[in-house]
Write a protein that holds these residues in place. Structure first.
Motif, short mmCIF file in Angstrom:
data_model
loop_
_atom_site.label_atom_id
_atom_site.label_comp_id
_atom_site.label_asym_id
_atom_site.label_seq_id
_atom_site.Cartn_x
_atom_site.Cartn_y
_atom_site.Cartn_z
N VAL A 172 1.03 -1.41 0.02
CA VAL A 172 0.05 -0.02 0.05
C VAL A 172 1.01 1.22 0.07
CG1 VAL A 172 -1.68 1.41 1.27
CG2 VAL A 172 -1.94 -1.22 0.94
N LYS A 173 1.76 1.11 0.95
CA LYS A 173 2.74 2.32 0.86
C LYS A 173 3.52 2.72 -0.35
CE LYS A 173 6.76 3.99 3.49
NZ LYS A 173 7.98 3.74 3.88
N ASP A 174 3.73 1.67 -1.11
CA ASP A 174 4.67 1.99 -2.45
C ASP A 174 3.63 2.29 -3.42
OD1 ASP A 174 6.94 0.95 -1.38
OD2 ASP A 174 6.91 -1.04 -2.23
N ARG A 175 2.42 1.65 -3.48
CA ARG A 175 1.53 2.13 -4.57
C ARG A 175 0.97 3.42 -4.35
NH1 ARG A 175 -1.46 -3.57 -5.85
NH2 ARG A 175 0.50 -4.78 -6.20
N ALA A 187 0.06 5.00 5.05
CA ALA A 187 -0.70 3.81 4.34
C ALA A 187 -1.47 3.12 5.23
CB ALA A 187 0.58 2.81 4.08
N GLU A 188 -1.31 2.84 6.51
CA GLU A 188 -2.21 2.32 7.47
C GLU A 188 -3.62 3.07 7.68
OE1 GLU A 188 -2.64 0.08 11.92
OE2 GLU A 188 -0.72 0.85 11.22
N ARG A 189 -3.35 4.14 7.56
CA ARG A 189 -4.60 5.13 7.67
C ARG A 189 -5.53 4.87 6.50
NH1 ARG A 189 -3.21 11.06 6.71
NH2 ARG A 189 -3.59 10.10 4.63
N ALA A 190 -4.79 5.06 5.43
CA ALA A 190 -5.72 4.63 4.03
C ALA A 190 -6.17 3.23 4.28
CB ALA A 190 -4.75 4.88 2.89
N ALA A 191 -5.50 2.28 4.46
CA ALA A 191 -5.98 1.03 4.40
C ALA A 191 -7.18 0.92 5.35
CB ALA A 191 -4.94 0.14 4.98
N ARG A 192 -7.08 1.37 6.73
CA ARG A 192 -8.20 1.27 7.63
C ARG A 192 -9.50 1.86 7.08
NH1 ARG A 192 -7.45 0.22 12.79
NH2 ARG A 192 -5.40 -0.54 13.56
N VAL A 193 -9.32 3.08 6.50
CA VAL A 193 -10.75 3.64 6.22
C VAL A 193 -11.27 2.87 4.98
CG1 VAL A 193 -11.62 5.91 4.94
CG2 VAL A 193 -9.90 5.91 6.96
N VAL A 194 -10.41 2.69 3.87
CA VAL A 194 -10.98 2.16 2.53
C VAL A 194 -11.58 0.47 3.02
CG1 VAL A 194 -10.13 1.05 0.56
CG2 VAL A 194 -9.34 3.26 1.27
N SER A 218 -7.31 3.71 -4.63
CA SER A 218 -6.49 2.88 -5.47
C SER A 218 -5.48 1.90 -4.99
CB SER A 218 -6.06 3.81 -6.60
OG SER A 218 -5.10 2.91 -7.54
N ALA A 219 -4.73 2.67 -3.99
CA ALA A 219 -3.39 2.11 -3.49
C ALA A 219 -4.24 0.86 -2.67
CB ALA A 219 -2.71 3.06 -2.59
N VAL A 220 -5.00 1.04 -1.68
CA VAL A 220 -5.72 -0.23 -1.14
C VAL A 220 -6.09 -1.03 -1.82
CG1 VAL A 220 -7.27 -0.69 0.90
CG2 VAL A 220 -5.77 1.35 1.00
N LEU A 221 -7.19 -0.88 -2.74
CA LEU A 221 -7.87 -2.07 -3.31
C LEU A 221 -6.99 -2.55 -4.48
CD1 LEU A 221 -11.55 -0.12 -3.80
CD2 LEU A 221 -10.61 -1.72 -2.04
N SER A 222 -5.87 -2.03 -5.12
CA SER A 222 -5.20 -2.90 -5.92
C SER A 222 -4.23 -3.82 -5.24
CB SER A 222 -4.26 -1.74 -6.92
OG SER A 222 -3.47 -0.91 -6.18
N THR A 223 -3.97 -3.36 -3.95
CA THR A 223 -3.11 -4.25 -2.98
C THR A 223 -4.23 -5.48 -2.72
OG1 THR A 223 -1.67 -2.45 -2.16
CG2 THR A 223 -1.91 -4.48 -0.98
N VAL A 224 -5.24 -5.00 -2.43
CA VAL A 224 -6.48 -6.33 -2.01
C VAL A 224 -6.51 -7.04 -3.35
CG1 VAL A 224 -8.86 -6.41 -1.67
CG2 VAL A 224 -7.80 -4.71 -0.21
N ALA A 225 -6.61 -6.40 -4.42
CA ALA A 225 -6.90 -7.35 -5.72
C ALA A 225 -5.74 -8.29 -5.74
CB ALA A 225 -7.07 -6.38 -6.72
N ASP A 226 -4.50 -7.80 -5.73
CA ASP A 226 -3.31 -8.79 -5.83
C ASP A 226 -3.25 -9.85 -4.86
OD1 ASP A 226 -2.54 -7.13 -8.02
OD2 ASP A 226 -0.84 -6.21 -7.11
#
Length: 131
Positions: free
Chosen positions: A12-15, A24-31, A95-103
């Motif tokens: 997530v951090k890289d994307r 990155a964690e803040r974004a992941a938690r919310v999404v 996008s950063a979180v959901l593309s990581t989820v997709a992978d």
């Protein structure tokens, strides 16, 4: 296979090109909290099983949504939950979180997730479908 927390956050951090893992964690938690309100039943359980434990719990205890949000409203809701976010930065976060989820979940489970979401989420997951 479940990703380790650090590996998930690193992706997530890289994307998202975040400066810190905390961003990155803040974004992941919310999404993931918003996504959990849209994915239900066995599909949500399967998705949670592929996420690191802390993020799985967030997905399984989602924010409540009275109706499915269109992709645009999903991005706006993300912006509303992240201090200082704009719709543009929230779109980046999503996008950063959901593309990581997709992978992390693979094509079969991602297809099941997409069936539960309004049209247009394929772009948020970084997997545009032919029209």
């Amino acid at each position: 296979m479940t990703l380790r927390r650090e590996a998930f956050l690193d992706q997530v951090k890289d994307r998202g090109e975040y400066g810190t893992a905390a961003e990155a964690e803040r974004a992941a938690r919310v999404v993931l909290a918003l996504l959990g309100a849209h994915v239900v039943g066995e599909v949500r359980a399967q998705l949670a099983a592929r996420l690191p434990e802390g993020f799985a719990l967030i997905l399984l205890n989602p924010l409540h949504s009275a109706e499915p949000l269109s992709p645009e409203r999903f991005v706006r809701a993300t912006a509303a939950w992240i201090d200082g976010a704009t719709e543009q930065t929230a779109a980046w976060d999503v996008s950063a979180v959901l593309s990581t989820v997709a992978d992390s979940v693979g094509d079969d489970l991602l297809g099941q997730i997409m069936l539960q979401l309004p049209a247009g989420y394929d772009l948020l997951f970084g997997r545009p479908q032919p029209t």
